[in-house]
Design a protein around this motif. Structure first.
Motif, PDB file in Angstrom:
ATOM      1  N   LYS A   4       2.085 -57.227  37.175  1.00  0.00           N
ATOM      2  CA  LYS A   4       2.013 -58.491  36.451  1.00  0.00           C
ATOM      3  C   LYS A   4       0.587 -58.846  36.053  1.00  0.00           C
ATOM      4  O   LYS A   4       0.302 -59.145  34.915  1.00  0.00           O
ATOM      5  N   SER A   5      -0.339 -58.859  37.029  1.00  0.00           N
ATOM      6  CA  SER A   5      -1.694 -59.292  36.731  1.00  0.00           C
ATOM      7  C   SER A   5      -2.435 -58.259  35.877  1.00  0.00           C
ATOM      8  O   SER A   5      -2.195 -57.058  35.989  1.00  0.00           O
ATOM      9  N   SER A   6      -3.319 -58.741  35.023  1.00  0.00           N
ATOM     10  CA  SER A   6      -4.104 -57.863  34.173  1.00  0.00           C
ATOM     11  C   SER A   6      -5.250 -57.279  34.982  1.00  0.00           C
ATOM     12  O   SER A   6      -5.942 -57.990  35.713  1.00  0.00           O
ATOM     13  N   THR A   7      -5.450 -55.993  34.871  1.00  0.00           N
ATOM     14  CA  THR A   7      -6.535 -55.344  35.590  1.00  0.00           C
ATOM     15  C   THR A   7      -6.868 -54.033  34.905  1.00  0.00           C
ATOM     16  O   THR A   7      -6.117 -53.551  34.056  1.00  0.00           O
ATOM     17  N   THR A   8      -8.000 -53.452  35.268  1.00  0.00           N
ATOM     18  CA  THR A   8      -8.425 -52.183  34.701  1.00  0.00           C
ATOM     19  C   THR A   8      -8.864 -51.255  35.822  1.00  0.00           C
ATOM     20  O   THR A   8      -9.258 -51.693  36.901  1.00  0.00           O
ATOM     21  N   ALA A   9      -8.805 -49.971  35.558  1.00  0.00           N
ATOM     22  CA  ALA A   9      -9.316 -48.956  36.473  1.00  0.00           C
ATOM     23  C   ALA A   9     -10.043 -47.919  35.634  1.00  0.00           C
ATOM     24  O   ALA A   9      -9.589 -47.562  34.542  1.00  0.00           O
ATOM     25  N   MET A  10     -11.180 -47.423  36.131  1.00  0.00           N
ATOM     26  CA  MET A  10     -12.010 -46.541  35.315  1.00  0.00           C
ATOM     27  C   MET A  10     -12.237 -45.165  35.913  1.00  0.00           C
ATOM     28  O   MET A  10     -12.698 -44.265  35.217  1.00  0.00           O
ATOM     29  N   GLY A  11     -11.963 -44.958  37.204  1.00  0.00           N
ATOM     30  CA  GLY A  11     -12.239 -43.671  37.808  1.00  0.00           C
ATOM     31  C   GLY A  11     -11.146 -43.230  38.762  1.00  0.00           C
ATOM     32  O   GLY A  11     -10.518 -44.050  39.418  1.00  0.00           O
ATOM     33  N   VAL A  12     -10.931 -41.922  38.860  1.00  0.00           N
ATOM     34  CA  VAL A  12      -9.933 -41.372  39.772  1.00  0.00           C
ATOM     35  C   VAL A  12     -10.503 -40.115  40.420  1.00  0.00           C
ATOM     36  O   VAL A  12     -11.281 -39.380  39.806  1.00  0.00           O
ATOM     37  N   ALA A  13     -10.143 -39.884  41.686  1.00  0.00           N
ATOM     38  CA  ALA A  13     -10.579 -38.697  42.416  1.00  0.00           C
ATOM     39  C   ALA A  13      -9.473 -38.254  43.351  1.00  0.00           C
ATOM     40  O   ALA A  13      -8.616 -39.047  43.742  1.00  0.00           O
ATOM     41  N   ALA A  14      -9.478 -36.977  43.722  1.00  0.00           N
ATOM     42  CA  ALA A  14      -8.510 -36.429  44.668  1.00  0.00           C
ATOM     43  C   ALA A  14      -9.261 -35.582  45.684  1.00  0.00           C
ATOM     44  O   ALA A  14     -10.197 -34.872  45.327  1.00  0.00           O
ATOM     45  N   ASP A  15      -8.864 -35.663  46.961  1.00  0.00           N
ATOM     46  CA  ASP A  15      -9.567 -34.904  47.989  1.00  0.00           C
ATOM     47  C   ASP A  15      -8.791 -33.662  48.398  1.00  0.00           C
ATOM     48  O   ASP A  15      -7.744 -33.345  47.830  1.00  0.00           O
ATOM     49  N   ALA A  16      -9.311 -32.949  49.413  1.00  0.00           N
ATOM     50  CA  ALA A  16      -8.708 -31.693  49.845  1.00  0.00           C
ATOM     51  C   ALA A  16      -7.344 -31.877  50.491  1.00  0.00           C
ATOM     52  O   ALA A  16      -6.611 -30.905  50.670  1.00  0.00           O
ATOM     53  N   SER A  17      -6.999 -33.111  50.846  1.00  0.00           N
ATOM     54  CA  SER A  17      -5.685 -33.399  51.429  1.00  0.00           C
ATOM     55  C   SER A  17      -4.697 -33.889  50.382  1.00  0.00           C
ATOM     56  O   SER A  17      -3.612 -34.362  50.720  1.00  0.00           O
ATOM     57  N   ASP A  18      -5.085 -33.796  49.097  1.00  0.00           N
ATOM     58  CA  ASP A  18      -4.248 -34.230  47.980  1.00  0.00           C
ATOM     59  C   ASP A  18      -3.998 -35.733  47.983  1.00  0.00           C
ATOM     60  O   ASP A  18      -3.013 -36.201  47.393  1.00  0.00           O
ATOM     61  N   THR A  19      -4.839 -36.504  48.669  1.00  0.00           N
ATOM     62  CA  THR A  19      -4.731 -37.958  48.553  1.00  0.00           C
ATOM     63  C   THR A  19      -5.584 -38.399  47.369  1.00  0.00           C
ATOM     64  O   THR A  19      -6.527 -37.722  46.971  1.00  0.00           O
ATOM     65  N   ALA A  70      -8.726 -36.104  37.377  1.00  0.00           N
ATOM     66  CA  ALA A  70      -9.040 -35.466  38.655  1.00  0.00           C
ATOM     67  C   ALA A  70      -8.045 -34.334  38.872  1.00  0.00           C
ATOM     68  O   ALA A  70      -6.917 -34.383  38.375  1.00  0.00           O
ATOM     69  N   VAL A  71      -8.458 -33.317  39.607  1.00  0.00           N
ATOM     70  CA  VAL A  71      -7.593 -32.184  39.917  1.00  0.00           C
ATOM     71  C   VAL A  71      -7.710 -31.898  41.407  1.00  0.00           C
ATOM     72  O   VAL A  71      -8.820 -31.760  41.928  1.00  0.00           O
ATOM     73  N   ASP A  72      -6.575 -31.808  42.114  1.00  0.00           N
ATOM     74  CA  ASP A  72      -6.634 -31.529  43.544  1.00  0.00           C
ATOM     75  C   ASP A  72      -6.626 -30.016  43.788  1.00  0.00           C
ATOM     76  O   ASP A  72      -6.470 -29.230  42.845  1.00  0.00           O
ATOM     77  N   PRO A  73      -6.808 -29.563  45.032  1.00  0.00           N
ATOM     78  CA  PRO A  73      -6.901 -28.125  45.308  1.00  0.00           C
ATOM     79  C   PRO A  73      -5.666 -27.318  44.912  1.00  0.00           C
ATOM     80  O   PRO A  73      -5.760 -26.116  44.692  1.00  0.00           O
ATOM     81  N   SER A  74      -4.511 -27.978  44.823  1.00  0.00           N
ATOM     82  CA  SER A  74      -3.299 -27.260  44.436  1.00  0.00           C
ATOM     83  C   SER A  74      -3.164 -27.114  42.921  1.00  0.00           C
ATOM     84  O   SER A  74      -2.242 -26.460  42.445  1.00  0.00           O
ATOM     85  N   GLY A  75      -4.074 -27.719  42.158  1.00  0.00           N
ATOM     86  CA  GLY A  75      -4.017 -27.635  40.705  1.00  0.00           C
ATOM     87  C   GLY A  75      -3.290 -28.791  40.047  1.00  0.00           C
ATOM     88  O   GLY A  75      -3.150 -28.819  38.814  1.00  0.00           O
ATOM     89  N   THR A  76      -2.829 -29.759  40.823  1.00  0.00           N
ATOM     90  CA  THR A  76      -2.171 -30.938  40.260  1.00  0.00           C
ATOM     91  C   THR A  76      -3.200 -31.831  39.579  1.00  0.00           C
ATOM     92  O   THR A  76      -4.279 -32.073  40.113  1.00  0.00           O
ATOM     93  N   MET A  77      -2.854 -32.338  38.389  1.00  0.00           N
ATOM     94  CA  MET A  77      -3.759 -33.178  37.613  1.00  0.00           C
ATOM     95  C   MET A  77      -3.396 -34.657  37.756  1.00  0.00           C
ATOM     96  O   MET A  77      -2.212 -35.007  37.799  1.00  0.00           O
ATOM     97  N   TYR A  78      -4.421 -35.501  37.796  1.00  0.00           N
ATOM     98  CA  TYR A  78      -4.252 -36.952  37.868  1.00  0.00           C
ATOM     99  C   TYR A  78      -4.983 -37.563  36.680  1.00  0.00           C
ATOM    100  O   TYR A  78      -6.216 -37.615  36.654  1.00  0.00           O
ATOM    101  N   ALA A  79      -4.225 -38.011  35.685  1.00  0.00           N
ATOM    102  CA  ALA A  79      -4.806 -38.563  34.463  1.00  0.00           C
ATOM    103  C   ALA A  79      -4.767 -40.085  34.522  1.00  0.00           C
ATOM    104  O   ALA A  79      -3.691 -40.675  34.623  1.00  0.00           O
ATOM    105  N   LEU A  80      -5.928 -40.711  34.462  1.00  0.00           N
ATOM    106  CA  LEU A  80      -6.027 -42.170  34.527  1.00  0.00           C
ATOM    107  C   LEU A  80      -6.097 -42.734  33.122  1.00  0.00           C
ATOM    108  O   LEU A  80      -6.956 -42.355  32.332  1.00  0.00           O
ATOM    109  N   TRP A  81      -5.191 -43.687  32.818  1.00  0.00           N
ATOM    110  CA  TRP A  81      -5.201 -44.303  31.506  1.00  0.00           C
ATOM    111  C   TRP A  81      -4.675 -45.723  31.585  1.00  0.00           C
ATOM    112  O   TRP A  81      -4.101 -46.146  32.580  1.00  0.00           O
ATOM    113  N   GLN A  82      -4.917 -46.470  30.541  1.00  0.00           N
ATOM    114  CA  GLN A  82      -4.480 -47.859  30.454  1.00  0.00           C
ATOM    115  C   GLN A  82      -3.163 -47.965  29.697  1.00  0.00           C
ATOM    116  O   GLN A  82      -2.951 -47.279  28.698  1.00  0.00           O
ATOM    117  N   SER A  83      -2.262 -48.813  30.197  1.00  0.00           N
ATOM    118  CA  SER A  83      -1.018 -49.128  29.511  1.00  0.00           C
ATOM    119  C   SER A  83      -0.996 -50.640  29.329  1.00  0.00           C
ATOM    120  O   SER A  83      -0.610 -51.374  30.224  1.00  0.00           O
TER     121      SER A  83
END
Length: 407
Positions: free
Chosen positions: A41-56, A276-289
């Motif tokens: 509901k609330s308006s917000t923004t996010a600008m950065g994403v990262a993934a660690d060796a535990s895939d978190t 961001a890309v984790d060690p397993s090769g999974t991609m995390y794409a951060l974008w605004q909707s």
């Protein structure tokens, strides 16, 4: 002697191979799930994403002055609140990186600083506004190498600065320009396992590669919409195999090898800010909707049937409730704040059995959370491609039926 029928069989096999290869080459990534703003509901923004060796997954929830940390299944693990109610000067997180010890580094673009965070709280702040060594002008991207050295994209000063993990200044390189080794508003930086440094040279619409000491090695890219071209590259990441992923400020992620040769692209359905890309090769794409941030999670093509990596972190909670920070009285203002519901207090050591609810686009309903085909425009494209495969394979099937006289 080769008969006419043998030639027809060989020709049919070759045609089948070419068509199937061409069809499946179009599919470059597979949508998995989506993370998003907490309440939808609330308006917000996010600008950065990262993934660690535990895939978190970590995200700089810029609009709420905090950093959020997620389990691989999308449930919230904890967060760092960067609001300092005593001084009235809140941290505004932008870029983010995580080292091998799970310490988190963020750039504070508006306060011209870098902050180091751990689960015990804030471990240090360094930098100030300026052009000298160790100073910044609106820093954005940040990365950490295998030795713990920290690289910062000092965007306003058109340079890269390198620090020890304690914040001690080491070296810098770059200035304004468009030739090799200089920059025009670099927005992100990443480091591979060999220490090679890759920079998203945003204003010059290209990627540059450097040695750990800042020596120029290579560059690729130009303005445009073709393969290997960029509109506004704002995020960059590297995987365990040395492949480089670039988030353009469009709806695609492009993948290159370490020398800049184009490999593939992935349509995410939104304007990508970071990757961001984790060690397993999974991609995390951060974008605004709209007014909500989203993280689309994608696997490389061909991995749809592969087993999801088992998290190495034990799950202690099934649900987290974010609580408002209290007025700080000590330096622990930056400590992680989490809270579990009362009904779960007796089962802290029990792994969750219910599927967590994941926030999706406001146009989707909660019932669609478990249906990946409804969660992103990229999946609709995959569905269309599947239909294309069927329409091409049908005449091939008929061809072989006629060829061998089958029914």
């Amino acid at each position: 002697m080769v008969t006419r029928k043998s030639w027809r069989i060989l020709l049919g096999i070759l045609l089948l191979f070419v068509l199937v290869q061409g069809v499946f080459a179009e599919e470059t990534c597979t949508f998995v799930r989506m993370l998003g703003s907490d309440d939808g509901k609330s308006s917000t923004t996010a600008m950065g994403v990262a993934a660690d060796a535990s895939d978190t997954v970590y995200v700089t929830d810029t609009g709420n002055n905090r950093v959020q940390h997620y389990y691989p299944d999308g449930s919230i693990m904890n967060y760092w609140d960067l609001r300092d109610l005593e001084s009235g000067k809140s941290g505004i997180p932008y870029g983010i990186a995580v080292d091998s010890s799970h310490d988190v580094y963020i750039t504070d673009r508006e306060n011209h600083t870098v902050q180091k965070l751990t689960t015990r709280g804030n471990m240090g702040v360094w930098g100030s506004e300026g052009t000298g060594d160790g100073q910044f002008t609106h820093p954005t991207g940040i990365a950490v190498d295998s030795s713990g050295n920290v690289y910062v994209a000092d965007t306003g000063n058109d340079r890269i600065e390198k620090f020890h993990s304690t914040g001690t200044f080491l070296i810098k390189w770059g200035s304004y320009g468009a030739t090799d080794g200089v920059f025009n508003a670099p927005m992100d930086v990443t480091v591979d396992s060999s220490g090679q440094v890759y920079v998203a040279d945003t204003g010059n619409k290209r990627i540059q590669k450097f040695s750990p000491d800042g020596t120029f090695l290579a560059q690729w890219g130009s303005g445009g919409t073709g393969n290997g071209q960029f509109s506004s590259p704002t995020g960059i990441a590297v995987d365990s195999w040395g492949n480089v992923y670039v988030a353009d400020l469009t709806s695609r992620i492009q993948k290159f090898n370490s020398v800049g040769e184009f490999i593939s692209s992935c349509e995410t359905g939104g304007n990508n800010h970071d990757i961001a890309v984790d060690p397993s090769g999974t991609m995390y794409a951060l974008w605004q909707s709209g007014s909500q941030w989203k993280i689309g999670i994608y696997r490389p093509a061909g991995s749809l049937l592969s087993k999801t990596p088992t998290p190495t972190i034990a799950k202690r909670r099934t649900k987290f409730e974010i609580i408002a920070p209290t007025v700080p009285t000590t330096s622990q203002d930056f400590a992680v704040r989490t809270k579990i519901t009362v009904t779960q207090a007796a089962s802290l050591t029990t792994a969750p059995t219910a599927t967590p609810v994941i926030s999706l686009s406001p146009s989707l309903t909660p019932a669609m959370d478990s249906n990946a085909t409804m969660a992103a425009p990229a999946v609709e494209e995959t569905i269309r491609k599947t239909g294309t495969q069927e329409s091409i394979l049908d005449p091939i099937t008929r061809f072989f039926r006629d060829l061998f006289g089958g029914k």
